[in-house]
Design a protein around this motif. Structure first.
Motif, PDB file in Angstrom:
ATOM      1  N   ARG A 120       0.854  -1.193   0.000  1.00  0.00           N
ATOM      2  CA  ARG A 120       0.000   0.000   0.000  1.00  0.00           C
ATOM      3  C   ARG A 120       0.884   1.235   0.000  1.00  0.00           C
ATOM      4  NH1 ARG A 120      -2.609  -4.074   2.485  1.00  0.00           N
ATOM      5  NH2 ARG A 120      -4.823  -4.300   2.007  1.00  0.00           N
ATOM      6  N   LEU A 121       0.654   2.103  -0.983  1.00  0.00           N
ATOM      7  CA  LEU A 121       1.537   3.237  -1.228  1.00  0.00           C
ATOM      8  C   LEU A 121       0.758   4.539  -1.304  1.00  0.00           C
ATOM      9  CD1 LEU A 121       3.409   1.494  -4.138  1.00  0.00           C
ATOM     10  CD2 LEU A 121       4.444   1.977  -1.928  1.00  0.00           C
ATOM     11  N   PRO A 122       1.398   5.657  -0.950  1.00  0.00           N
ATOM     12  CA  PRO A 122       0.747   6.958  -1.148  1.00  0.00           C
ATOM     13  C   PRO A 122       0.673   7.289  -2.627  1.00  0.00           C
ATOM     14  CG  PRO A 122       2.997   7.276  -0.423  1.00  0.00           C
ATOM     15  CD  PRO A 122       2.733   5.792  -0.341  1.00  0.00           C
ATOM     16  N   LEU A 123      -0.361   8.021  -3.009  1.00  0.00           N
ATOM     17  CA  LEU A 123      -0.488   8.434  -4.403  1.00  0.00           C
ATOM     18  C   LEU A 123       0.665   9.326  -4.824  1.00  0.00           C
ATOM     19  CD1 LEU A 123      -4.284   9.267  -4.864  1.00  0.00           C
ATOM     20  CD2 LEU A 123      -2.959   7.593  -6.138  1.00  0.00           C
ATOM     21  N   THR A 124       1.078  10.189  -3.915  1.00  0.00           N
ATOM     22  CA  THR A 124       2.136  11.138  -4.210  1.00  0.00           C
ATOM     23  C   THR A 124       2.970  11.357  -2.970  1.00  0.00           C
ATOM     24  OG1 THR A 124       2.636  13.414  -4.891  1.00  0.00           O
ATOM     25  CG2 THR A 124       0.604  13.075  -3.673  1.00  0.00           C
ATOM     26  N   LEU A 125       4.138  11.868  -3.145  1.00  0.00           N
ATOM     27  CA  LEU A 125       5.039  12.129  -2.030  1.00  0.00           C
ATOM     28  C   LEU A 125       5.065  13.605  -1.662  1.00  0.00           C
ATOM     29  CD1 LEU A 125       8.072   9.939  -3.180  1.00  0.00           C
ATOM     30  CD2 LEU A 125       6.183   9.294  -1.696  1.00  0.00           C
ATOM     31  N   ALA A 126       4.139  14.398  -2.145  1.00  0.00           N
ATOM     32  CA  ALA A 126       4.262  15.848  -2.010  1.00  0.00           C
ATOM     33  C   ALA A 126       3.198  16.496  -1.127  1.00  0.00           C
ATOM     34  CB  ALA A 126       4.262  16.498  -3.380  1.00  0.00           C
ATOM     35  N   ILE A 127       1.932  16.364  -1.482  1.00  0.00           N
ATOM     36  CA  ILE A 127       0.875  17.134  -0.828  1.00  0.00           C
ATOM     37  C   ILE A 127      -0.322  16.238  -0.542  1.00  0.00           C
ATOM     38  CG2 ILE A 127      -0.685  19.110  -1.090  1.00  0.00           C
ATOM     39  CD1 ILE A 127       1.372  20.406  -2.899  1.00  0.00           C
ATOM     40  N   LEU A 128      -0.997  16.463   0.597  1.00  0.00           N
ATOM     41  CA  LEU A 128      -2.216  15.718   0.898  1.00  0.00           C
ATOM     42  C   LEU A 128      -3.199  16.610   1.648  1.00  0.00           C
ATOM     43  CD1 LEU A 128      -2.332  14.878   4.172  1.00  0.00           C
ATOM     44  CD2 LEU A 128      -0.659  13.189   3.465  1.00  0.00           C
ATOM     45  N   ASP A 129      -4.465  16.213   1.613  1.00  0.00           N
ATOM     46  CA  ASP A 129      -5.503  16.867   2.395  1.00  0.00           C
ATOM     47  C   ASP A 129      -5.581  16.189   3.749  1.00  0.00           C
ATOM     48  OD1 ASP A 129      -6.464  18.797   0.528  1.00  0.00           O
ATOM     49  OD2 ASP A 129      -7.395  17.170  -0.600  1.00  0.00           O
ATOM     50  N   GLY A 130      -5.536  16.969   4.808  1.00  0.00           N
ATOM     51  CA  GLY A 130      -5.515  16.377   6.137  1.00  0.00           C
ATOM     52  C   GLY A 130      -6.417  17.087   7.121  1.00  0.00           C
ATOM     53  N   MET A 131      -6.758  16.381   8.192  1.00  0.00           N
ATOM     54  CA  MET A 131      -7.463  16.957   9.332  1.00  0.00           C
ATOM     55  C   MET A 131      -6.442  17.196  10.433  1.00  0.00           C
ATOM     56  SD  MET A 131     -10.269  17.998  10.771  1.00  0.00           S
ATOM     57  CE  MET A 131     -11.613  17.308   9.790  1.00  0.00           C
ATOM     58  N   ILE A 132      -6.348  18.430  10.891  1.00  0.00           N
ATOM     59  CA  ILE A 132      -5.407  18.768  11.949  1.00  0.00           C
ATOM     60  C   ILE A 132      -6.080  18.487  13.296  1.00  0.00           C
ATOM     61  CG2 ILE A 132      -3.852  20.523  12.848  1.00  0.00           C
ATOM     62  CD1 ILE A 132      -3.479  19.851   9.872  1.00  0.00           C
ATOM     63  N   VAL A 133      -5.429  17.649  14.103  1.00  0.00           N
ATOM     64  CA  VAL A 133      -5.949  17.328  15.435  1.00  0.00           C
ATOM     65  C   VAL A 133      -4.915  17.764  16.463  1.00  0.00           C
ATOM     66  CG1 VAL A 133      -7.272  15.383  14.549  1.00  0.00           C
ATOM     67  CG2 VAL A 133      -4.985  14.978  15.476  1.00  0.00           C
ATOM     68  N   GLU A 134      -5.382  18.005  17.671  1.00  0.00           N
ATOM     69  CA  GLU A 134      -4.491  18.426  18.747  1.00  0.00           C
ATOM     70  C   GLU A 134      -4.483  17.383  19.848  1.00  0.00           C
ATOM     71  OE1 GLU A 134      -4.273  22.665  20.016  1.00  0.00           O
ATOM     72  OE2 GLU A 134      -4.770  21.863  22.016  1.00  0.00           O
ATOM     73  N   VAL A 135      -3.309  16.997  20.290  1.00  0.00           N
ATOM     74  CA  VAL A 135      -3.138  16.063  21.400  1.00  0.00           C
ATOM     75  C   VAL A 135      -2.022  16.593  22.287  1.00  0.00           C
ATOM     76  CG1 VAL A 135      -2.545  13.703  22.075  1.00  0.00           C
ATOM     77  CG2 VAL A 135      -3.902  14.093  20.017  1.00  0.00           C
ATOM     78  N   ASP A 136      -2.332  16.848  23.552  1.00  0.00           N
ATOM     79  CA  ASP A 136      -1.365  17.389  24.505  1.00  0.00           C
ATOM     80  C   ASP A 136      -0.741  18.676  23.973  1.00  0.00           C
ATOM     81  OD1 ASP A 136       0.043  17.515  26.873  1.00  0.00           O
ATOM     82  OD2 ASP A 136       1.685  16.233  26.151  1.00  0.00           O
ATOM     83  N   LYS A 137      -1.590  19.539  23.381  1.00  0.00           N
ATOM     84  CA  LYS A 137      -1.209  20.849  22.860  1.00  0.00           C
ATOM     85  C   LYS A 137      -0.239  20.776  21.683  1.00  0.00           C
ATOM     86  CE  LYS A 137      -1.914  23.116  27.328  1.00  0.00           C
ATOM     87  NZ  LYS A 137      -1.321  23.983  28.377  1.00  0.00           N
ATOM     88  N   VAL A 138      -0.185  19.617  21.033  1.00  0.00           N
ATOM     89  CA  VAL A 138       0.653  19.441  19.846  1.00  0.00           C
ATOM     90  C   VAL A 138      -0.241  19.050  18.689  1.00  0.00           C
ATOM     91  CG1 VAL A 138       2.529  18.126  18.812  1.00  0.00           C
ATOM     92  CG2 VAL A 138       2.659  18.765  21.224  1.00  0.00           C
ATOM     93  N   HIS A 139       0.046  19.603  17.493  1.00  0.00           N
ATOM     94  CA  HIS A 139      -0.765  19.321  16.314  1.00  0.00           C
ATOM     95  C   HIS A 139      -0.236  18.094  15.557  1.00  0.00           C
ATOM     96  CE1 HIS A 139      -2.409  23.712  15.962  1.00  0.00           C
ATOM     97  NE2 HIS A 139      -2.922  23.033  16.976  1.00  0.00           N
ATOM     98  N   TYR A 140      -1.181  17.269  15.092  1.00  0.00           N
ATOM     99  CA  TYR A 140      -0.886  16.123  14.251  1.00  0.00           C
ATOM    100  C   TYR A 140      -1.831  16.169  13.046  1.00  0.00           C
ATOM    101  CZ  TYR A 140       1.609  14.363  18.343  1.00  0.00           C
ATOM    102  OH  TYR A 140       2.464  14.222  19.399  1.00  0.00           O
TER     103      TYR A 140
END
Length: 618
Positions: free
Chosen positions: A469-489
C-alpha cells in the motif's frame, strides 16, 4: 559531436530506451506459430530507428548490432525466414547488449566489456542458417551521419536522417505498407502494434506511455503545433517544490487573517478564498505532471518472469491487471526493485516445477498475478502466486535458529512477517536468485521509506499473496489537523469516516482487559488513544466527552481519541527519515501556517502499534 549536437544526446538516450522497451514487449508477445505482422513490423521499426539515431551520433557498436538485427527481422517479416524459438532468445540478448551499450554511452565510457561481436555473430549465424539463399548480408563497415540505407530494406525509399526530421517524407502515392515500413527519425516515438487485439494474459502488457511527436513542419506562413514537449525531471521537481511553498504561504495567510471580522474585511476573505481555490487547482495540475501509469514498471516483468522461469526449469504465466493506474514518479522509482525481488521470490520459492505441480493435482504451468488499484486515497499493488505457499514450520525453525523469540502457537499474521527480518532465508541452497538472506528486509525498508506498507498472507498448497500500500504522491495531501497534549498532528483525510463526541452510552469496557470499545450504529469498534499510541507523558483525558475520529484503514475500522479537532487543511509532506529518523506510527511531517512542525500520522500502522502496546516515539 563537435557540431553542436551534444544538446540532443539526452533526447537520444530517452528515445532509445523507449524503443528498447517497445522491442522487448513486442518480442514477448509474439506467437511463434502465427506471428502478428504488425508486431513484426513494430520490432523491425524499433531496431531501424535505433540504428538511424545511433548512426547520427557515431555510436558504431550500436549501429552495427542493430543493422544485423534489422537484416534478420526484415527477412522474417517478409516471409523469407520462418520465426524460430532460438531467434527470440538471440533477439532478447541483442536487446540486452544494446541496453548495455546505451549505459556505456551515457556514462561516456568505452564499451569494451559489452559482447557486441558475440551477439552480432549469433545474429549473422541465424541469417546464414535459415536464409533461403544461404547468403548473409555483410555488415556495413562504417556509418556516416546520413548513411542509413540498409541493403535488406532497399525497397523502402528511405530518406537521409536530418537533424530535426521526425518522420521520413513519403510521396503522395505511397502505399500503406510503404508508410509502415518507412524509416523512423531521431525524434520519433517507439513503434507500437496497431489494432484493438488484446494481448495474451501470459504477457498482458500495455504499450509504454510516451510523448507523442508533434505534426510535421508546416509551410511558411502557417504555425506548427506540438502536442507535447520534453521537460527535465529537475525542472518539474523544482516547480512542485515551489507549489508546495505556495501552499504553506497560503496557509499562513489564512491563519493570520483568521482573527479578522469577516463582515469588516469581506473583500480580503473573498480574495483569500479565491487564492485557496487557485492554489488547489495549480497544485493538482502540477502534481499530475509527475503521475505516471504503473505500466512503466509492469512492462518489464514479462521478461523477468520469462528469464527466471527458464533458469529454474519452470513454466510460469504472468497476468497483469490495472496497468493504467497512475502514481507519483518518485514512488514508481522506489517500487521497481522491491517488486522485482518479490516476483523472483514467487517463482523461485513459490511456484513448483511442472512435475511437482502435476503430482499435486495442479496444472504444470504456474501463475503469477500482478495488479494495481486505488483504495482509500492510496495505491495498492498486489503480487500473488498459486504455488506451494510459505511453510510455518520452516519459518519458525529458522527464527529460533536466529534467536528470535517465537512460539509454535503464534498466529499466521505474526509468522509471515518474520521473512522480512534482516538475514532471514529459508532457502536450503544458495543460488544467484535467493538463499543469501538479503532482499526481503530491503524490500520492506524501501517500501516504508516512501510511506508505504507491505502485508503478506499465505496458505499451504494454495500460494502466497503480498499487498503493498503506497501513497499516491510524495508531495501534498488533504488532512485533518488534530491536537493532542497541545501538539498538532495531521490525519490524512481519506481515512476519516466521521468524527463525534463520545457519550457514556457509546463506551464499553472489555472483560478482563483495559481496552475499550465504542458502539456506533450497532457496530462495536476498538477505541485507541493517541496519547497511549505515541507514549506521551501526560495522561489522556476521560473518554466520555472526548473527541474521537472513526477511521478506516486496510478494511479495519476503529476509533481514535484526540483532544481537539483544529480543522481541515492541505499540507505539504516532508520526509521525516531524510531529515530526522523513522518513527513508528508517523509517515512524515509538514510545516503549519504559523511555522510550527506537525507530524503526519500513519493510520495503517496505528492498529498494529496498539497490538504491540508501545510506539517508538521521539
Amino acid at each position: 559531436m563537435n557540431f553542436g549536437m551534444n544538446q540532443f544526446l539526452g533526447v537520444f538516450f530517452e528515445e532509445a530506451e523507449e524503443h528498447l522497451t517497445s522491442l522487448e514487449n513486442l518480442l514477448l508477445t509474439l506467437d511463434l506459430q502465427e506471428p502478428d505482422p504488425e508486431a513484426l513490423n513494430g520490432i523491425f521499426r524499433a531496431a531501424h530507428s535505433i540504428k538511424g539515431s545511433s548512426g547520427m551520433f557515431g555510436f558504431e557498436e550500436m549501429t552495427g548490432v542493430t543493422h544485423v538485427l534489422e537484416t534478420l527481422l526484415d527477412q522474417i517479416r517478409s516471409g523469407q525466414i520462418r520465426l524460430q524459438v532460438e531467434m527470440i532468445d538471440v533477439f532478447l540478448e541483442a536487446r540486452d547488449v544494446l541496453s548495455q551499450l546505451l549505459d556505456n554511452y551515457r556514462a561516456e565510457r568505452p564499451p569494451v566489456d559489452v559482447p557486441v561481436a558475440a551477439v552480432s555473430q549469433r545474429l549473422q549465424a541465424l541469417i546464414e542458417r535459415y536464409s533461403p539463399n544461404n547468403q548473409a548480408t555483410p555488415t556495413e563497415q562504417a556509418y556516416g551521419l546520413f548513411d542509413d540505407e540498409s541493403p535488406a530494406a532497399a525497397d523502402q525509399s528511405e530518406e537521409a536522417y536530418g537533424l530535426f526530421d521526425d518522420e521520413v517524407s513519403q510521396p503522395a502515392v505511397a502505399t500503406e505498407q510503404d508508410d509502415k515500413d518507412a524509416a523512423y527519425g531521431f525524434f520519433d516515438t517507439p513503434p507500437q502494434p496497431q489494432g484493438e487485439t488484446e494481448p495474451s494474459p501470459t504477457v498482458a502488457t500495455q504499450p509504454m506511455a510516451v510523448a507523442k511527436p508533434g505534426p510535421k513542419t508546416t509551410p511558411v506562413g502557417t504555425e506548427a503545433e506540438s502536442s507535447s514537449i520534453r521537460v527535465s525531471v529537475e525542472r518539474i521537481d523544482s516547480l512542485i517544490n515551489q507549489v508546495g511553498e505556495l501552499v504553506i504561504t497560503q496557509a499562513m495567510l489564512a491563519q493570520l487573517t483568521s482573527a479578522l471580522d469577516p463582515g469588516e474585511h469581506e473583500r480580503i476573505f473573498q480574495a483569500l478564498n479565491q487564492l485557496d481555490h487557485n492554489t488547489r487547482e495549480l497544485q493538482e495540475a502540477v502534481m499530475s505532471i509527475r503521475m505516471l501509469p504503473i505500466s512503466f514498471i509492469f512492462n518489464r516483468f514479462p521478461r523477468v518472469v520469462r528469464d527466471t522461469a527458464n533458469k529454474l526449469g519452470k513454466q510460469v504465466e504472468l497476468i497483469l491487471r490495472g496497468e493504467h493506474t497512475e502514481l507519483d514518479k518518485g514512488v514508481i522509482e522506489k517500487l521497481t526493485d522491491p517488486l522485482t525481488h518479490i516476483v523472483r521470490n514467487s517463482i523461485d520459492h513459490g511456484i513448483e516445477t511442472p512435475a511437482e505441480r502435476l503430482a499435486a493435482g495442479k496444472p504444470e504451468r504456474g501463475t503469477v498475478r500482478m495488479s494495481a488499484y486505488h483504495q482509500g486515497g492510496r495505491i495498492v499493488v498486489e503480487v500473488s502466486d498459486d504455488g506451494k505457499g510459505l511453510s510455518r514450520e520452516r519459518i519458525l525453525a529458522k527464527a529460533k535458529e536466529k534467536g528470535i523469540a517465537v512460539s509454535d502457537d503464534m498466529p499466521d499474521s505474526e509468522v509471515w512477517p518474520l521473512i522480512f527480518m534482516p538475514g532471514f532465508s529459508t532457502a536450503e541452497t544458495v543460488t544467484d536468485l535467493s538463499g543469501r538472506g538479503v532482499g526481503m528486509d530491503v524490500v520492506r525498508r524501501n517500501i516504508t521509506s516512501i510511506g508505504g506498507r507491505i502485508d503478506i498472507n499465505s496458505a499451504i498448497g494454495l500460494g502466497t499473496h503480498i499487498a503493498i500500500r503506497l501513497p499516491l504522491t510524495l508531495a501534498i495531501l488533504d488532512g485533518m489537523i488534530v491536537e493532542v497534549d497541545k501538539v498538532h498532528y495531521v490525519v490524512p483525510l481519506t481515512y476519516i469516516v466521521e468524527s463525534l463526541q463520545l457519550k457514556a452510552e457509546h463506551l464499553y469496557s472489555m472483560s478482563g482487559s483495559s481496552s475499550s470499545v465504542i458502539s456506533v450504529r450497532n457496530e462495536y469498534l476498538p477505541l485507541l488513544s493517541l496519547h497511549s499510541l505515541l507514549n506521551l507523558a501526560t495522561e489522556p483525558p476521560p473518554a466520555v466527552g472526548s473527541i474521537v475520529l472513526i477511521l478506516e484503514a486496510e478494511g479495519n475500522t476503529f476509533a481514535l481519541q484526540v483532544d481537539e479537532l483544529v480543522g481541515q487543511q492541505q499540507v505539504v509532506i516532508k520526509s521525516l527519515e531524510q531529515n530526522f529518523r523513522r518513527i513508528d506510527g508517523i509517515t512524515g511531517a509538514t510545516i503549519m501556517g504559523d511555522g510550527s512542525v506537525a507530524l503526519i500520522l500513519d493510520i495503517d500502522a496505528l492498529p498494529r502499534l496498539a497490538g504491540q502496546g508501545v510506539a517508538n516515539h521521539a
